[in-house]
Design an enzyme around this catalytic site. Sequence first.
Site, mmCIF file in Angstrom:
data_model
loop_
_atom_site.group_PDB
_atom_site.id
_atom_site.type_symbol
_atom_site.label_atom_id
_atom_site.label_comp_id
_atom_site.label_asym_id
_atom_site.label_seq_id
_atom_site.Cartn_x
_atom_site.Cartn_y
_atom_site.Cartn_z
ATOM 1 N N GLU A 89 -24.639 -14.900 -47.450
ATOM 2 C CA GLU A 89 -24.572 -15.333 -46.066
ATOM 3 C C GLU A 89 -25.964 -15.393 -45.443
ATOM 4 O O GLU A 89 -26.851 -14.607 -45.791
ATOM 5 C CB GLU A 89 -23.690 -14.370 -45.250
ATOM 6 C CG GLU A 89 -22.230 -14.433 -45.655
ATOM 7 C CD GLU A 89 -21.332 -13.544 -44.802
ATOM 8 O OE1 GLU A 89 -20.218 -13.987 -44.488
ATOM 9 O OE2 GLU A 89 -21.746 -12.432 -44.454
ATOM 10 N N CYS A 336 -26.503 -7.040 -37.559
ATOM 11 C CA CYS A 336 -27.167 -6.182 -38.534
ATOM 12 C C CYS A 336 -26.161 -5.304 -39.284
ATOM 13 O O CYS A 336 -25.348 -4.608 -38.675
ATOM 14 C CB CYS A 336 -28.184 -5.301 -37.815
ATOM 15 S SG CYS A 336 -29.154 -4.259 -38.908
#
Length: 343
Positions: A89, A336
Amino acid sequence: MKPTSKYTRIRQLLSEWKQPSYRYKQMTEAIFKHKVGEYERMSMLPRSLREELIRALGPQVCSVRPVAELASSQVCKVLFAVAGDERVEAVRLHYERGWKSYCISTQCGCGFGCKFCATGTIGLKRNLTADEITDQLLYFHLNGHSLDSVSFMGMGEALANPNLFEALHILTDPDLFGLGHRRLTISTIGLLPGIEKLTREYPQINLTFSLHSPFDDQRSELMPINNRFPIRDVLDALDRHIRQTGRKVYIAYILLRGVNDSMEHAGAVAEWLRGRGDWEHLYHVTLIPYNSTDVTPDSYEASDASRIEGFVRVLKSRGIRFTIRTQFGSDINAACGQLYRTE
């Protein structure tokens, strides 16, 4: 044997086929100036040469294939298929002032097992090639997006992949992506050989060290790499990096409620960063809100406002420079620690 990048391969093929030296420049300008992503569409090349290129390299310039895309306010996450039926990704962030930043992956999965990170639950499948790393950005470029800044904070530990430095060469090559070194950021959990190599070879690239606890025993529990490269050794290497480069180093710190967000933790972070020398002002702490996922432990939660305020108050009182990272994309698992190659 180390895989050759497509750009080196193109040079080799053009030489083997006795093509004029300007052909390579024509091709790179087609890709990077005119955003041509298929060899067949490089109309400045003779048809016979285009056919040879397709036979040797395939029809597409880009080696990664988008298979899914999720978007929310200011964030786009793309799932790419790569060789071996693997998935990685990458994330594009669009800031209100027009700046576009990218978070790209360097590995399929990650083998370091940080307890709070979704990617770590996959384990390491393999390193990405230099082309697979840079083609995540090439995909966005070919689709008309400006490449303003790039961080290697996606899936994997960048400095554990020996192909990273070839990728950096490609990204900074003025005939290819032509990105300025200071627009690139490498994030690491503290791999000393990689930090030292980056200092030698790319001293102007931004460097971020993921700390996440100032106590070795706790950090080893959260991040097993600490058993191999403890905090003191990493900070000594970062001191050398700062002294040699004159560049700021960022200390990333994910705040986990009741785990590492106490005022005692904040004081210990400050203790590590104060008194290091004339360069200590070049350490900058980045506080990161925790993002939960379906595959990380339920015991980890984001810190609440009062605990963050207490942590910040201690850093301020000790003269530590810091910022609290603005979060984007948590609603689509693009923030994150959330990248997990979702099908």
